[in-house]
Every structure is written in structure tokens, then in C-alpha cells.
Scaffold this motif. Structure first.
Motif, PDB file in Angstrom:
ATOM      1  N   CYS A  74      26.229  41.642  15.975  1.00 15.60           N
ATOM      2  CA  CYS A  74      25.515  40.739  16.891  1.00 15.60           C
ATOM      3  C   CYS A  74      25.953  39.315  16.598  1.00 15.60           C
ATOM      4  O   CYS A  74      26.242  38.530  17.506  1.00 15.60           O
ATOM      5  CB  CYS A  74      24.007  40.864  16.688  1.00 15.60           C
ATOM      6  SG  CYS A  74      23.359  42.491  17.099  1.00 15.60           S
ATOM      7  N   GLY A 101      26.680  42.189   7.225  1.00 18.35           N
ATOM      8  CA  GLY A 101      27.417  43.448   7.148  1.00 18.35           C
ATOM      9  C   GLY A 101      28.907  43.164   7.182  1.00 18.35           C
ATOM     10  O   GLY A 101      29.690  43.650   6.361  1.00 18.35           O
ATOM     11  N   ASP A 102      29.289  42.348   8.120  1.00 16.43           N
ATOM     12  CA  ASP A 102      30.690  41.985   8.340  1.00 16.43           C
ATOM     13  C   ASP A 102      31.307  41.341   7.087  1.00 16.43           C
ATOM     14  O   ASP A 102      32.458  41.623   6.737  1.00 16.43           O
ATOM     15  CB  ASP A 102      30.721  40.989   9.505  1.00 16.43           C
ATOM     16  CG  ASP A 102      32.059  40.913  10.207  1.00 16.43           C
ATOM     17  OD1 ASP A 102      32.505  41.946  10.734  1.00 16.43           O
ATOM     18  OD2 ASP A 102      32.652  39.830  10.217  1.00 16.43           O
ATOM     19  N   ILE A 122      31.944  45.672   4.649  1.00 17.73           N
ATOM     20  CA  ILE A 122      33.307  46.015   5.058  1.00 17.73           C
ATOM     21  C   ILE A 122      34.291  44.877   4.792  1.00 17.73           C
ATOM     22  O   ILE A 122      35.441  45.110   4.459  1.00 17.73           O
ATOM     23  CB  ILE A 122      33.307  46.452   6.547  1.00 17.73           C
ATOM     24  CG1 ILE A 122      34.626  47.133   6.918  1.00 17.73           C
ATOM     25  CG2 ILE A 122      32.989  45.292   7.481  1.00 17.73           C
ATOM     26  CD1 ILE A 122      34.560  47.877   8.242  1.00 17.73           C
ATOM     27  N   GLY A 135      22.442  44.523  12.537  1.00 19.11           N
ATOM     28  CA  GLY A 135      21.729  44.463  13.805  1.00 19.11           C
ATOM     29  C   GLY A 135      22.352  45.375  14.844  1.00 19.11           C
ATOM     30  O   GLY A 135      21.691  46.249  15.402  1.00 19.11           O
TER      31      GLY A 135
HETATM   32  C1  LIG Z   1      35.439  49.905  11.461  1.00 15.11           C
HETATM   33  C2  LIG Z   1      34.081  49.796  12.016  1.00 15.11           C
HETATM   34  N1  LIG Z   1      33.084  50.488  11.435  1.00 15.11           N
HETATM   35  C3  LIG Z   1      31.829  50.404  11.942  1.00 15.11           C
HETATM   36  C4  LIG Z   1      31.569  49.627  13.019  1.00 15.11           C
HETATM   37  C5  LIG Z   1      30.163  49.591  13.571  1.00 15.11           C
HETATM   38  N2  LIG Z   1      29.485  48.312  13.355  1.00 15.11           N
HETATM   39  C6  LIG Z   1      29.456  47.381  14.301  1.00 15.11           C
HETATM   40  S1  LIG Z   1      28.608  46.023  13.862  1.00 15.11           S
HETATM   41  C7  LIG Z   1      28.217  46.702  12.378  1.00 15.11           C
HETATM   42  C8  LIG Z   1      27.343  45.979  11.412  1.00 15.11           C
HETATM   43  C9  LIG Z   1      27.110  44.574  11.766  1.00 15.11           C
HETATM   44  O1  LIG Z   1      26.252  43.995  10.856  1.00 15.11           O
HETATM   45  P1  LIG Z   1      26.277  42.464  10.601  1.00 15.11           P
HETATM   46  O2  LIG Z   1      27.626  42.007  10.269  1.00 15.11           O
HETATM   47  O3  LIG Z   1      25.236  42.163   9.600  1.00 15.11           O
HETATM   48  O4  LIG Z   1      25.940  41.825  12.007  1.00 15.11           O
HETATM   49  P2  LIG Z   1      24.558  41.693  12.748  1.00 15.11           P
HETATM   50  O5  LIG Z   1      24.645  42.646  13.883  1.00 15.11           O
HETATM   51  O6  LIG Z   1      23.480  42.026  11.803  1.00 15.11           O
HETATM   52  O7  LIG Z   1      24.537  40.298  13.174  1.00 15.11           O
HETATM   53  C10 LIG Z   1      28.766  47.959  12.244  1.00 15.11           C
HETATM   54  C11 LIG Z   1      28.577  48.789  11.059  1.00 15.11           C
HETATM   55  C12 LIG Z   1      32.653  48.927  13.600  1.00 15.11           C
HETATM   56  N3  LIG Z   1      32.509  48.147  14.651  1.00 15.11           N
HETATM   57  N4  LIG Z   1      33.869  49.030  13.063  1.00 15.11           N
END
Ligand SMILES: Cc1ncc(C[n+]2csc(CCOP(=O)(O)OP(=O)(O)O)c2C)c(N)n1
Ligand code: SF4
Ligand SMILES: [Mg+2]
Lengths: 350, 606
Positions: A67, A112-113, A117, A143
Motif C-alpha cells: 500500500c 514489509g518491503d 523481503i 497492509g
Molecule cells: C515477490 C513478492 N512476494 C509477495 C508479494 C505480495 N505482497 C505484496 S505487498 C506485500 C507486503 C507489503 O507490506 P508493506 O511493505 O509493509 O506495505 P503496506 O501494504 O503495509 O504499506 C506482500 C507480501 C509480492 N508482491 N511480491
């Protein structure tokens, strides 16, 4: 994700030195949940770019996936944007900066980003000291994939479904401090007064500027028992210094008591004035900053403000001894040694 | 004096193989011998078979002296220099009947196996070294250089050529030249006194190497990057691609540093892994710099997600895959052509990529330059598929030519001025009907600003989840791929209307060329198609259609080129017969000859 916003021109809106209004720094319409912390950060970025009078095309917006990462579409529509892949924005930023050092890079990421990962890439962007403003919009959850705990969630923090988080968090501020980041700050999406000057200072910093921004997820992490909810964050903020980014060089007129202000010169000739709220705090002392943040974490407090600023380390381009002129604009005849030289090169292989 | 029996005639036509222990300095001795032959005007092929290790494991170097100028392994070993007692048994076994084996006779071997049909010659190398040199390390190194002297006597190599080569490489250490020459002379004199020299197989000056030089393909590809005007390189070290970036860096340090300011007109990022390496390349390319990454199979596997992004977001990127033996870590120092499919379709979703297949260092240079032009023209990843054989072995290369009128094809980029003149810019609109849209580089101006994303987007560059809009863009990418088929380098076709033919690619070329000549002598006439690019062009379709029987020669187990041909052309599968070589050593001409003879006698693929 990028529904165009109607642009209504109001002749009496304030204009910056570029002759642009605040609206000129906006982007597409946000599609995030109403009340999402990320949207407040977007608004603060718009404000900071406007106040700095950045030409929109001098900005490049980069992000990963989440997000938070979507928000690069919601500000400065006159800038190029790049919503890349999950956790890998720092690599894109390093390459983009390598090609053109003259742009202002704004990287937007999530917890998460950045902390799962993309932890490795974040660490190495800090190590390289890539010249960029890196925003970690931290809500303690994923999110976009609907509320799983992220690596920044505190031990014992509760999910919306009532699950308790079983892992100690990775704190991006501690991480950045310990591996040598040159600009480390923390803020809160709900505190625009603090955030805007931090963003401005971060944009003008020569090197990697990390701002960890607590940014509640109203949909998955804003309940009782969460340590990243609006209520909890507001309750547990602790700010040792207040930062202000001053546009002019020379004598600074600030009405701080002697001993209350720290002034740090930035490479562009501007200055950051830090108002000490805690008299013992010195934001130019890395070891002290680390200890301070740790002490407050132990008390359950989020230290916010400009936590550390050091202008000394060489940045990415200084390390690589590249010219001021961006590599992407060097004329080809400066790059190709030509036929005669080719002859002498291969002669050595006979 | 030892009686040399079973004479073989082999003037300028024989193979000598050196069995060494790695880390003992044998590489310089072997290189010296190869270069001496080359300087005497006789075409020569050098192949290094080395372990994934720094010191102590067996390593081989094969030199083929080939007056006729063949560029592959022949499959024979006429003379074995067996310097590694651990591999002695298999080294002896490998010698072709009527050949020779040279070994260090300083110590009595517990079991010195011999063969009736091989002449074994002992030289007390260690003893001679002990008598003439001080220090353990010097003795080991000198032992290797000493056999170069033995070889010089046996093959009639010119000692003065050796001396001048040493003088050039030790320009700053003349004492080393003398020490090396002393060892060479000792070996030379010993051989002269004890054997009947020269051997029937020997080198006679020929004058056929003029206009050539000796270079490995990684260095040639790096030179291509330099000349193409690449400014950003990002990589993570991996054999056998590492020397490509090493070479690029050293060329840049010589030719890209501003003499006045000392500033560097290039930037090389040693990334934290291959994901970051390709990410940086994409970031730099998005930003208008020519950028590239060299890697090998494991790196390509890691890069997959980003490759899909570059494909879908249409960012020009250049990747060099110097292929090594897989799967997994495989055999990192052995060669194969095993990444054709993983590169052609790299990343999830519908993706197809442009591939280039250089056959040797010469083509590695030219196709590297072309790779950058194609990547920018087509706005897509372009893979240059090298392999360890091309990349790390020394090849005789015809002098490279450079046209000073060359200007990089930057493709469809709208500059700041033009962007002001057009009414509205849309990133993914196919205005010219070739499937290639126009792009802008960040910083060009507000009017040119657009949003790059790997998520669904429409022809205007906006986010979409609309089926029609999504399909519109991916269908255009198919059109673009068709355009690519006409732009990639044309296949090389040799032939005069035979009904059967060979289809091959890359480093198989030398062996195929020689096999064709051998087969022709046996009365088997075959045409030959060497593909140099993917997607396949019209000429490939035509060749496949006009031949009844096709032998597909490639260096992998699973017939990846054959798969690609069946998937991407109209060829009937029954016409294709695979000749597969996947031992990890470069394919030899005799392997192909045997394979085709066997297939023909069985009537396969007829
Ligand atoms: C290689 C890969 N694995 C999994 C995903 C699924 N994915 C999309 S966003 C996300 C987590 C995002 O979390 P964050 O960075 O905290 O962002 P927020 O939505 O909380 O702002 C995941 C696991 C993806 N897009 N690419
Ligand atoms: S799910 Fe959470 S993080 Fe995502 S937009 Fe909604 S509130 Fe924001
Ligand atoms: Mg999050």
C-alpha cells in the motif's frame, strides 16, 4: 491507482519560487483506505516539495510493492515514477542515481518491503550511501496482503484477529544507526509539523536519508492491543529534538535559549536547526543516539525527530569518483575510444 | 638416445595436453607455449579445463596446433604432458594411439603404467630444478616453465619467440625473464640430448596468424560494452562471468578516466546479489544510461522477477549469461549451453526475450555492441548468451574493426525539446505500428513524466485491471517481438541445396565447421544453419522448411535449442535429430562426426 485529480486553478493560491502552487505537487487520486496513515505522508511530501520549490521534473519517485509503495503515484505527477518489485526499490535507486546524479530521489517503502523481503537491499543502500530520501511507511503489518504481522511489529502486539506477535521487532532506526546511515529520523504520519521539515532536510541531505514514519493501518492494525495504532503511537511518542530546515545561509535567527539549539550545515549551504527538547541529546553523536533510542524502546516509547545527522561520510558518487555531469548525458565521443585506440588495444593481445 | 617409434606425421597438426595441479604456475607455461605457436604464424586453439578451486586440484590445458585454422577441439590427444601423478592413469589412457607422454622422471613412480602404443618420455624436471634453483616455490614454478623448454625442443618451437614473449610480460622484472629462460634452456637441452628431436609432429612457421590476436570472449564482450558506450555496470561475482566485469573495469580505467580531473565516466556497482545487480541495471537504463550485468545460470535464476519487470515495463537492459554447467551450482568451471530456455522465457507470466548467440570472441565483441542497440531500439531485456568456452578460453581472433561513424541507436526516446512540441505523451502507445512505443528519460520535463510499473497498465501508461486494456498492451508486446525477429542478427547459412543439414549455435560453431569438412570427405554433404539470434527470423524458417533431415547440435542434455525450434517455428518435430554434448568440456569435431554417422547409419530422423 492513478485517477486524475481535477485541477482547479485558483489565482490567489500561494506560489513558490518556481511559480508553482501546492496543487502542482499533487499526484493521482489515492485509492488507499480512508484514514490510512500513508495518505498523510503523501500530503507532507507534497508540502515539502512545494516549500523547497523543487522543479517537478527534478524529482524521481521510486517504490517497491505494498500500500505504501503505491503512494508514489499520488504526489508530484510532473515527476517520473517507478513502482518496481517487492523489496527491490533500493537497487533501482542505486542504478538510477548512478545514471543521473542530478535528480532528487524519493523512495517510498513499507515495513514489509524494507524489513523483510528487502532488508538486504535497504542495508546495502545505506552502506553505499546512495543519495536519496528513503521513507519507510511503517504500520507493523503487511497492509496489501491483508494484515499479517511485519518484522516491525512489537513482541506481544495483537493482530486484529487477536493473535499475539511472537517475534521481537527489527527497528529500522537502530539498524540504520548501527550500519552507518548518515541521516536517520523517525516521525509519525499524524505529525505534519514535525514531518515536513524532516522531509525537507532529508531531501537536501547529501547521502542516504532514512525516515521511519509510523503510519497506522486503519484497516488491519488500528485496534486495541496494537502498538502501531493511532492511539498507541500518539501516547508513546518521545521527541528529543525538533528539527527545522532553514533556507538561508549565515546567521540564523531562532529564538532558542543558548544551549537549546544545534545547527548542522548541509552540503547545499543550507542549515538544519535542531531544537533540543532533551538537554542531554546530541544528534551528531551516533553512539549516544543509538543508546538513547534503545533506552526509550525499553520504556515502550518511539523516539521521533531527527535522531542522527552526520554529513561527513562520502556518498555513492564520491566513492565512485564520477563527474558532476550525469553519466546519462555524457556525449558518446567521451565514452568510445575510437578505431585507432582499438588497434592499439588489440595489439597487446598478439 | 630413446628410439622414437611409430612416427606420426603431424606438422602443424596435433594436440598437446598438459595435466597439472592448479596453483602451481602452469597457466603461464601453457600460455607461453600457445602464444609461441601463434607468433610462429601457426593457428592454435587453447582450452583450459580447470577446477572450481584455488590450489591443489587437477587442471588441464589443451593446445591444438592447427595449420588449417580449425577452432574447436579435435577430440585427439597426441602428446600428454603428465605433470600430475594423481591423474597419471587417466591421462595416459587419454593419449591417442601412436602418441607420446612426457612425465617427470625424478622419482621412481610406484606403478608407472605404460602402453604399447604410446611412447613414454621421462624428463627429470624436479631434479633439474633442485640442482639449478633455490627455494621450494621457485622450484615448483620453474618445473612448469622447464617443460616449456622440453616442448620447444620436441616441437621445434622458436626459443627467441619465447624470450620476447617473456620480455613483454615481465617488462618490469627483467630478472624473471632470465630465470625463466634458464629453466627453458635446461629443459630444451635435456630433450635435445636425450630424445630424437624434433618429433614428427612439430611446428613449422606458417604465416597464417597475421591479422589476428589472441583473446578470451569475456574480454572481447567487455570491449564491446566499452565501445557501445555503456556507463553503468552492476554485477555479483560468479564464475565464469567475473572476468567480463574485471575486463570492463580495467578498460574503463584506461579509456574512461578524464586525464585532467581524474573523474570516471563509468560507474560499476558490485552488488550484494544478482537481484540487486539487475535492479541497478534496470534503474540506470530507465534513467537513460546504457547499462549491463554479466552473470551465469544461478544469477539468471535469481534475476527472474526483475527480468519480467523489465520486459513488461519495457526497459532496455543488457544481460550477459556466461553459461556454465547446471543444474544448481553444477560444475562452475565447465562449459555448457544450458540456459537457452531459462533465458528465452525468463520470469513468470507470458514473457519472451531477445537472445543473441555469439560463436566466438569476435562475435562477442560485435554482438555486445548490437545488444545495446537492440535493447534500446526494442526497449526490452537482451541476453547475450556466452559460455565458459567462449568467455574464458583464449581464441585466435581476426582483428576487430571499428567504424568511427557508428552512433548508438538509442531507440525511440523523446527529448525535452520534442516533448514540448507534441500535444500529449503516452508511454505505451504504438504510434508507429511496430509495437515499439516512445519513451522519455526522467528529468526530461513535466510533460514527459510517466509512471513506470510492473502492475497492469494500459496503452496510456495508467494503472488498469481492465481485461481489454490489459490485453491490448500484452498483444502489442507480441507485435514488438515480431519486430525483433527482423532486427536480431541473421542466422549464418552455408550450403548448396543438400537435403539434410546441421542446425547449431554459439560455441558449437568451430566443431560443426570442421565436422562438415570431415563429413564431406566421407561423401556426406550437409548444409548448415547457425542461429545467432532469437526470436528466429524468416531465414531460419526457410532453412528448416527446405531440409528434410536436420541435426541439431548443442551442448546441453535436454535439447533446448531443439525445443525452442519446435516451440517457435513451424518445423515438423520428426525432422529434428539431436546431437547432444553435455560433458562440460567443449564439444569436439569428432563427437559431431561420430554422432551424425551413427544417426545416419541408424536411419534416424530420415
Ligand atoms: C515477490 C513478492 N512476494 C509477495 C508479494 C505480495 N505482497 C505484496 S505487498 C506485500 C507486503 C507489503 O507490506 P508493506 O511493505 O509493509 O506495505 P503496506 O501494504 O503495509 O504499506 C506482500 C507480501 C509480492 N508482491 N511480491
Ligand atoms: S490496508 Fe492499511 S495500509 Fe493499506 S491502504 Fe488500507 S489502511 Fe492503508
Ligand atoms: Mg506495512
Amino acid at each position: 491507482m492513478s485517477i486524475a485529480k481535477p485541477k482547479i486553478s485558483r489565482p490567489n493560491l500561494p506560489r513558490n519560487t518556481q511559480g508553482l502552487t501546492r496543487r502542482d505537487y499533487e499526484g493521482g487520486m489515492s485509492t488507499l483506505c480512508a484514514g490510512c496513515g500513508h495518505d498523510s505522508i503523501t500530503a507532507a511530501i507534497v508540502q515539502a516539495c512545494f516549500e523547497l520549490s523543487l522543479p517537478p521534473q527534478s524529482v524521481a519517485k521510486l517504490s517497491g510493492i505494498g500500500c505504501s509503495s503505491k503512494t508514489t503515484a499520488y504526489f508530484v505527477s510532473g515527476a517520473h515514477g517507478f513502482n518496481s518489485v517487492h523489496g527491490r526499490m533500493p537497487a533501482i535507486a542505486a542504478g538510477a542515481s548512478a545514471a543521473n546524479r542530478s535528480l532528487h530521489y524519493i523512495g517510498v517503502s513499507g515495513d514489509g518491503d524494507s524489513l523483510s523481503i528487502g532488508l538486504g537491499q535497504l542495508g546495502h543502500a545505506i552502506r553505499r550511501n546512495v543519495d536519496m530520501l528513503y521513507l519507510l511507511e511503517n504500520n507493523g503489518v503487511y497492509g496489501l496482503t491483508k494484515g499479517q504481522f511485519s518484522a516491525s511489529a512489537e513482541l506481544g502486539s495483537q493482530s486484529k484477529k487477536g493473535e499475539k506477535n511472537d517475534h521481537e521487532p527489527i527497528d529500522p532506526v537502530l539498524l540504520a544507526l548501527s550500519i552507518g546511515a548518515t541521516f536517520v529520523a523517525r516521525s509519525f504520519s499524524g505529525d505534519k509539523d514535525q514531518l515536513v521539515p524532516l522531509l525537507k532536510a532529508g531531501l537536501m541531505h547529501r547521502g542516504f536519508a532514512l525516515i521511519d514514519i509510523l503510519s497506522p493501518c486503519v484497516t488491519f492494525n488500528d485496534h486495541e492491543g496494537s502498538t502501531k495504532s493511532y492511539a498507541y503511537v500518539r501516547e508513546h511518542l518521545h521527541t528529543p529534538v525538533a528539527a527545522d530546515y532553514i533556507e538561508t545561509r549565515g546567521e540564523i535567527q531562532v529564538d532558542y535559549q543558548p544551549g537549546e539549539a544545534v545547527t548542522v550545515d548541509m552540503h547545499d549551504g543550507h542549515q538544519v536547526v535542531l531544537k533540543k527538547l532533551d538537554h542531554d541529546y546530541d544528534p551528531t553523536d551516533r553512539a549516544r543516539a543509538l543508546a538513547y533510542v534503545q533506552e526509550h524502546i525499553a520504556r515502550g516509547e518511539h523516539v521521533t525527530g531527527l535522531i542522527y545527522l552526520g554529513e561527513g561520510r562520502r556518498n555513492f558518487h564520491e566513492r565512485h569518483q564520477t563527474p558532476e555531469q550525469p553519466l546519462n548525458s555524457l556525449p558518446y565521443d567521451k565514452l568510445c575510444p575510437g578505431s585507432e585506440r582499438l588497434g592499439s588495444i588489440i595489439k597487446r593481445y598478439r | 638416445m630413446l628410439e622414437v617409434n611409430r612416427p606420426m606425421s603431424g606438422i602443424n597438426d596435433f594436440v598437446v595436453k598438459f595435466a597439472n595441479v592448479n596453483g602451481t604456475g602452469s597457466a603461464s607455461a601453457n600460455g607461453l607455449i600457445m602464444k609461441t605457436v601463434f607468433r610462429m604464424g601457426v593457428p592454435v586453439v587453447g582450452k583450459n579445463f580447470f577446477p572450481s578451486n584455488i590450489q591443489g586440484l587437477p587442471t588441464w590445458y589443451e593446445i591444438r596446433v592447427t595449420g588449417e585454422g580449425w577452432s574447436a577441439r579435435s577430440g585427439r590427444v597426441d602428446v600428454m604432458v603428465a605433470m600430475n601423478s594423481e591423474t597419471y592413469v587417466r591421462d595416459l589412457k587419454e593419449v591417442s594411439p601412436g602418441g607420446y607422454l612426457i612425465h617427470d622422471s625424478s622419482w621412481a613412480h610406484p606403478v608407472l603404467l605404460s602402453r604399447e602404443d604410446v611412447t613414454v618420455m621421462g624428463v627429470p624436471l624436479s631434479e633439474l630444478c633442485a640442482e639449478n634453483f633455490e627455494g621450494a616455490r621457485a622450484r615448483i614454478l620453474m618445473k612448469n616453465i622447464m617443460y616449456a623448454g622440453v616442448i620447444a625442443a620436441l616441437f621445434d618451437l622458436d626459443l627467441e619467440v619465447m624470450r620476447s614473449l617473456l620480455t613483454e610480460s615481465y617488462a618490469r622484472k627483467p630478472a624473471l625473464v632470465e630465470a625463466n629462460m634458464k629453466a627453458i634452456q635446461l629443459g630444451y637441452d635435456y630433450a635435445k640430448a636425450n630424445f630424437q628431436t624434433p618429433l614428427p609432429m612439430r611446428v613449422e612457421p606458417l604465416g597464417r596468424t597475421a591479422g589476428h590476436f589472441v583473446m578470451d570472449g569475456n574480454t572481447a564482450a567487455a570491449l564491446g560494452c566499452l565501445y557501445a558506450g555503456a556507463t553503468v555496470g552492476a554485477w555479483y561475482p560468479i564464475t565464469p562471468s567475473t572476468s567480463l566485469m574485471d575486463a570492463f573495469k580495467s578498460f574503463c580505467m584506461k579509456h574512461r578516466v578524464d586525464p585532467e580531473t581524474g573523474q570516471r565516466n563509468f560507474l560499476i556497482i558490485q552488488a550484494e546479489d544478482e537481484l540487486a545487480a539487475i535492479g541497478a541495471v534496470i534503474g540506470a537504463a530507465w534513467n537513460g544510461a546504457r547499462s549491463f550485468t554479466p552473470t551465469s545460470g544461478p544469477g539468471i535464476s535469481l534475476m527472474n522477477e526483475f527480468i519480467g519487470l523489465a520486459y513488461y515495463a519495457e526497459i532496455p537492459t543488457v544481460l550477459f549469461d556466461v553459461q556454465r554447467v547446471g543444474p544448481s551450482t553444477g560444475m562452475p568451471t565447465r562449459t555448457q549451453q544450458c540456459d537457452l530456455l531459462s533465458c528465452a522465457y525468463a520470469s513468470h507470466g507470458d514473457t519472451r526475450h531477445v537472445l543473441l548467440f555469439p560463436a566466438n570472441p569476435e562475435e562477442a565483441f560485435y554482438l555486445s555492441v548490437q545488444a545495446f542497440d537492440l535493447a534500446e531500439r526494442l526497449q526490452t531485456p537482451v541476453f547475450v548468451l556466452l559460455d565458459l568456452d567462449i568467455g574464458m578460453n583464449d581464441w585466435m581472433v581476426p582483428d576487430l574493426k571499428w567504424d568511427d561513424a557508428y552512433r548508438p541507436d538509442r531507440g525511440k526516446v523523446l527529448d525535452a525539446e520534442t516533448i514540448q512540441k507534441i500535444e500529449k505523451f503516452h508511454r505505451y502507445l504504438d504510434v508507429d505500428g511496430d509495437g515499439i512505443p516512445w519513451r522519455t528519460v526522467p528529468g526530461t520535463g513535466e510533460k514527459g513524466a510517466y509512471f513506470t510499473r510492473g502492475s497492469g497498465h494500459n496503452r496510456f501508461g495508467a494503472y488498469t485491471e481492465d481485461s481489454v486494456e490489459y490485453q491490448d498492451v500484452v498483444d502489442r508486446l507480441v507485435r514488438k517481438f515480431r519486430t525483433a525477429a527482423a532486427l536480431v542478427p541473421k542466422a549464418i547459412i552455408k550450403g548448396d541445396g543438400a537435403t539434410a543439414g546441421i542446425v547449431s549455435l554459439g560455441s558449437c560453431d568451430g566443431a560443426v565447421q570442421e565436422a562438415l569438412a570431415v563429413l564431406a570427405k566421407q561423401g556426406i554433404r550437409l548444409d548448415y544453419l547457425r542461429v545467432r539470434g532469437f526470436p528466429f527470423g524468416e531465414e531460419v524458417e526457410e532453412f528448416l522448411a527446405s531440409h528434410e533431415q536436420l541435426f541439431v547440435v548443442e551442448q546441453n542434455r535436454d535439447a533446448q535449442l531443439k525445443s525452442l525450434l519446435t516451440l517457435e517455428t513451424a518445423v515438423e518435430k520428426r525432422k529434428l535429430h539431436s546431437i547432444l554434448h553435455y560433458s562440460g568440456l567443449p564439444v569436439s569435431s569428432s563427437f559431431i562426426v561420430d554422432g551424425i554417422n551413427r544417426a545416419m547409419s541408424k536411419g534416424e530422423a530420415a
